[in-house]
Design a protein around this motif. Structure first.
Motif, PDB file in Angstrom:
ATOM      1  N   ARG A  26       0.852  -1.198   0.000  1.00  0.00           N
ATOM      2  CA  ARG A  26       0.000   0.000   0.000  1.00  0.00           C
ATOM      3  C   ARG A  26       0.880   1.237   0.000  1.00  0.00           C
ATOM      4  O   ARG A  26       0.837   2.060   0.895  1.00  0.00           O
ATOM      5  CB  ARG A  26      -0.986  -0.028   1.177  1.00  0.00           C
ATOM      6  N   GLN A  27       1.667   1.402  -1.053  1.00  0.00           N
ATOM      7  CA  GLN A  27       2.569   2.531  -1.191  1.00  0.00           C
ATOM      8  C   GLN A  27       1.879   3.733  -1.838  1.00  0.00           C
ATOM      9  O   GLN A  27       0.907   3.577  -2.583  1.00  0.00           O
ATOM     10  CB  GLN A  27       3.814   2.120  -1.986  1.00  0.00           C
ATOM     11  N   SER A  28       2.400   4.923  -1.500  1.00  0.00           N
ATOM     12  CA  SER A  28       1.889   6.190  -2.059  1.00  0.00           C
ATOM     13  C   SER A  28       3.039   6.959  -2.689  1.00  0.00           C
ATOM     14  O   SER A  28       4.186   6.757  -2.303  1.00  0.00           O
ATOM     15  CB  SER A  28       1.280   7.044  -0.930  1.00  0.00           C
ATOM     16  N   ILE A 134       3.719   6.907  12.964  1.00  0.00           N
ATOM     17  CA  ILE A 134       4.196   6.478  11.641  1.00  0.00           C
ATOM     18  C   ILE A 134       4.443   4.972  11.605  1.00  0.00           C
ATOM     19  O   ILE A 134       4.705   4.394  10.559  1.00  0.00           O
ATOM     20  CB  ILE A 134       5.453   7.242  11.193  1.00  0.00           C
ATOM     21  N   LEU A 135       4.348   4.339  12.784  1.00  0.00           N
ATOM     22  CA  LEU A 135       4.550   2.883  12.831  1.00  0.00           C
ATOM     23  C   LEU A 135       3.230   2.147  13.008  1.00  0.00           C
ATOM     24  O   LEU A 135       3.216   0.933  13.185  1.00  0.00           O
ATOM     25  CB  LEU A 135       5.502   2.536  13.982  1.00  0.00           C
ATOM     26  N   SER A 136       2.110   2.881  12.976  1.00  0.00           N
ATOM     27  CA  SER A 136       0.843   2.195  13.252  1.00  0.00           C
ATOM     28  C   SER A 136      -0.096   2.264  12.054  1.00  0.00           C
ATOM     29  O   SER A 136      -0.171   3.283  11.369  1.00  0.00           O
ATOM     30  CB  SER A 136       0.207   2.824  14.510  1.00  0.00           C
ATOM     31  N   GLU A 137      -0.816   1.193  11.823  1.00  0.00           N
ATOM     32  CA  GLU A 137      -1.683   0.997  10.651  1.00  0.00           C
ATOM     33  C   GLU A 137      -2.503   2.229  10.308  1.00  0.00           C
ATOM     34  O   GLU A 137      -2.470   2.730   9.219  1.00  0.00           O
ATOM     35  CB  GLU A 137      -2.590  -0.202  10.963  1.00  0.00           C
ATOM     36  N   LEU A 197       3.622   6.915   3.736  1.00  0.00           N
ATOM     37  CA  LEU A 197       4.401   8.147   3.601  1.00  0.00           C
ATOM     38  C   LEU A 197       5.043   8.103   2.219  1.00  0.00           C
ATOM     39  O   LEU A 197       5.421   7.026   1.744  1.00  0.00           O
ATOM     40  CB  LEU A 197       5.513   8.183   4.665  1.00  0.00           C
ATOM     41  N   THR A 198       5.202   9.261   1.580  1.00  0.00           N
ATOM     42  CA  THR A 198       5.835   9.255   0.254  1.00  0.00           C
ATOM     43  C   THR A 198       7.330   9.547   0.357  1.00  0.00           C
ATOM     44  O   THR A 198       8.010   9.645  -0.654  1.00  0.00           O
ATOM     45  CB  THR A 198       5.194  10.313  -0.664  1.00  0.00           C
ATOM     46  N   SER A 199       7.842   9.702   1.601  1.00  0.00           N
ATOM     47  CA  SER A 199       9.284   9.872   1.765  1.00  0.00           C
ATOM     48  C   SER A 199       9.728   8.965   2.916  1.00  0.00           C
ATOM     49  O   SER A 199       8.876   8.453   3.654  1.00  0.00           O
ATOM     50  CB  SER A 199       9.630  11.342   2.038  1.00  0.00           C
ATOM     51  N   PRO A 200      11.018   8.733   3.063  1.00  0.00           N
ATOM     52  CA  PRO A 200      11.484   7.764   4.082  1.00  0.00           C
ATOM     53  C   PRO A 200      10.870   8.048   5.446  1.00  0.00           C
ATOM     54  O   PRO A 200      10.702   9.211   5.800  1.00  0.00           O
ATOM     55  CB  PRO A 200      13.004   8.013   4.113  1.00  0.00           C
ATOM     56  N   PRO A 201      10.453   7.039   6.177  1.00  0.00           N
ATOM     57  CA  PRO A 201      10.644   5.595   5.972  1.00  0.00           C
ATOM     58  C   PRO A 201       9.520   4.930   5.163  1.00  0.00           C
ATOM     59  O   PRO A 201       9.387   3.716   5.189  1.00  0.00           O
ATOM     60  CB  PRO A 201      10.672   5.058   7.405  1.00  0.00           C
ATOM     61  N   GLN A 202       8.678   5.686   4.494  1.00  0.00           N
ATOM     62  CA  GLN A 202       7.619   5.179   3.605  1.00  0.00           C
ATOM     63  C   GLN A 202       6.746   4.100   4.270  1.00  0.00           C
ATOM     64  O   GLN A 202       6.308   3.150   3.614  1.00  0.00           O
ATOM     65  CB  GLN A 202       8.247   4.627   2.310  1.00  0.00           C
ATOM     66  N   GLU A 204       3.549   2.242   5.944  1.00  0.00           N
ATOM     67  CA  GLU A 204       2.177   2.132   5.405  1.00  0.00           C
ATOM     68  C   GLU A 204       1.168   2.432   6.505  1.00  0.00           C
ATOM     69  O   GLU A 204       0.475   1.559   7.008  1.00  0.00           O
ATOM     70  CB  GLU A 204       2.011   0.747   4.777  1.00  0.00           C
ATOM     71  N   CYS A 205       1.135   3.704   6.868  1.00  0.00           N
ATOM     72  CA  CYS A 205       0.394   4.151   8.054  1.00  0.00           C
ATOM     73  C   CYS A 205      -0.602   5.259   7.747  1.00  0.00           C
ATOM     74  O   CYS A 205      -1.160   5.853   8.667  1.00  0.00           O
ATOM     75  CB  CYS A 205       1.404   4.680   9.074  1.00  0.00           C
ATOM     76  N   VAL A 206      -0.822   5.546   6.442  1.00  0.00           N
ATOM     77  CA  VAL A 206      -1.585   6.752   6.077  1.00  0.00           C
ATOM     78  C   VAL A 206      -2.958   6.422   5.475  1.00  0.00           C
ATOM     79  O   VAL A 206      -3.061   5.608   4.555  1.00  0.00           O
ATOM     80  CB  VAL A 206      -0.811   7.609   5.049  1.00  0.00           C
ATOM     81  N   THR A 207      -4.000   7.078   6.018  1.00  0.00           N
ATOM     82  CA  THR A 207      -5.293   7.156   5.317  1.00  0.00           C
ATOM     83  C   THR A 207      -5.243   8.449   4.513  1.00  0.00           C
ATOM     84  O   THR A 207      -5.153   9.536   5.099  1.00  0.00           O
ATOM     85  CB  THR A 207      -6.477   7.192   6.310  1.00  0.00           C
TER      86      THR A 207
END
Ligand SMILES: C[C@@H](CNC(=O)c1ccc(S(N)(=O)=O)cc1)Cn1ccc2ccccc21
Ligand SMILES: [Zn+2]
Length: 260
Positions: A26-28, A134-137, A197-202, A204-207
């Motif tokens: 689930r990358q952005s 940033i580490l949570s679903e 996130l679209t930059s490091p650490p990318q 997969e935590c974003v709605t």
């Protein structure tokens, strides 16, 4: 693996050990193909309530310029829409191109915009702070707003006028009383999908909540964005442009829409 790498530019730069999240599901960002979006009549408008007194500082973090907010209380929050909880505004920033035919991270039917605003919020119900988020679903909710060239954005000029003070990486200035609600389009229609996130650490935590209507800025205002530098003072100057990540595979995800 954490390595200090510049934000992924179009060339998908890699550091010593390539950190392409190839295992990501689930990358952005993504291309929003409107023909494949699913209309969800249950989706309510996003509730946005920002307090300009929470606005703290403007800084150049070497990837983009960012406005940081006081986030120790629920005073600048979003809720409803696709969100199960309320989320606190932490910061907003932009991505833009070296020319107006590139710059946005998300695209719509492969149409690129010259820039894109991201308002970054974290979930205080599930997390204790934004670093945990940033580490949570469902740790973060980011509102994306496309920018197109047109008339000058009068309320944004206050931010544009402050940019020369943060030309170089790690520069920061006090920046108070700015109401980010002035950058939200009047039309409340949006697309939403689970991403990263679209930059490091990318992670997969974003709605993601991408507003359908762009806002307008003038060519001069966009030129001021491009006058910033990735580099610190004393280094060989490198203009801060093309700080967007290329679109990533949608894979098994569905993008939901508030309109049919
Ligand atoms: C989350 C990073 C800082 N980055 C962000 O907070 C962030 C927020 C939103 C976006 S976007 N463009 O998707 O809206 C991008 C970045 C710090 N950080 C914390 C741990 C950590 C580990 C490695 C590298 C950086 C790290
Ligand atoms: Zn961003």
């Amino acid at each position: 693996v954490s390595c200090t790498q510049n934000i992924n530019t179009a060339k998908q730069q890699e550091c010593q050990n390539p950190v392409t999240v190839s295992s990501g599901t689930r990358q952005s960002p993504i291309d929003i193909n409107t023909a494949h979006c699913v209309y969800n009549p249950q989706l309510k408008p996003l509730k946005i309530s920002y307090d300009p007194n929470n606005c703290l500082r403007l800084r150049n973090n070497g990837y983009f310029f960012q406005v940081d907010f006081e986030d120790s209380k629920d005073s600048s929050v979003i809720s409803s829409g696709p969100l199960k909880n309320h989320y606190r505004l932490k910061q907003f920033h932009f991505h833009w191109g070296s020319k107006s035919d590139r710059g946005s991270e998300h695209t719509v039917n492969n149409q690129v915009y010259p820039a894109e605003l991201h308002l970054v919020h974290w979930n205080p119900v599930k997390c204790n702070n934004s670093d945990e988020a940033i580490l949570s679903e469902d740790g973060l909710a980011v509102i994306g707003v496309f920018l197109k060239l047109g008339k000058r954005h009068d309320r944004l000029q206050k931010l544009v006028d402050a940019l020369p003070a943060v030309k170089h990486k790690d520069a920061a200035i006090e920046f108070l009383n700015f109401d980010p609600a002035c950058m939200i389009p009047s039309c409340s229609d949006y697309w939403t999908y689970p991403g990263s996130l679209t930059s490091p650490p990318q992670t997969e935590c974003v709605t993601w909540v991408i507003m359908k209507d762009p806002i307008e800025i003038s060519p001069e205002q966009l030129a001021t964005f491009r006058s910033l530098f990735y580099t610190s003072t004393g280094e060989k100057q490198k203009n801060m442009v093309d700080n967007y990540r290329p679109v990533q595979p949608l894979l098994k995800r569905t993008v939901y829409s508030t309109t049919s």
